[in-house]
Design a protein around this motif. Structure first.
Motif: not given
Length: 84
Positions: A21-49
């Motif tokens: 509903x709010x289209x956002x989530x707060x994530x605890x990420x490890x230092x050094x996390x890249x954009x690709x590493x953060x979004x990978x667990x969400x399973x976004x189709x590459x063509x949709x990013x």
């Protein structure tokens, strides 16, 4: 570190149900996390990013694998949008 992750349009379905509903989530990420590493667990189709912003600044596709996120960054992603 805390990162705010936002998905727009049809991509919101990849967020946990309670965050859609709010289209956002707060994530605890490890230092050094890249954009690709953060979004990978969400399973976004590459063509949709399509449009990727960190703190409102566009990130080129070639930089998404290596761009490291920092504390309190806001990562926002939009799919390609068609219309007329």
């Amino acid at each position: 570190m805390k990162i705010t992750f936002k998905l727009y349009a049809g991509l919101t379905e990849y967020l946990p149900p309670e965050a859609r509903t709010g289209n956002r989530v707060s994530i605890d990420a490890a230092d050094g996390t890249t954009i690709a590493q953060l979004i990978e667990p969400f399973g976004l189709p590459e063509k949709q990013v399509h449009l990727v912003l960190v703190n409102g600044v566009y990130v080129e596709p070639a930089q998404r694998l290596s761009r490291v996120l920092k504390e309190d960054d806001v990562l926002a992603i939009w799919p390609p949008i068609a219309g007329g």
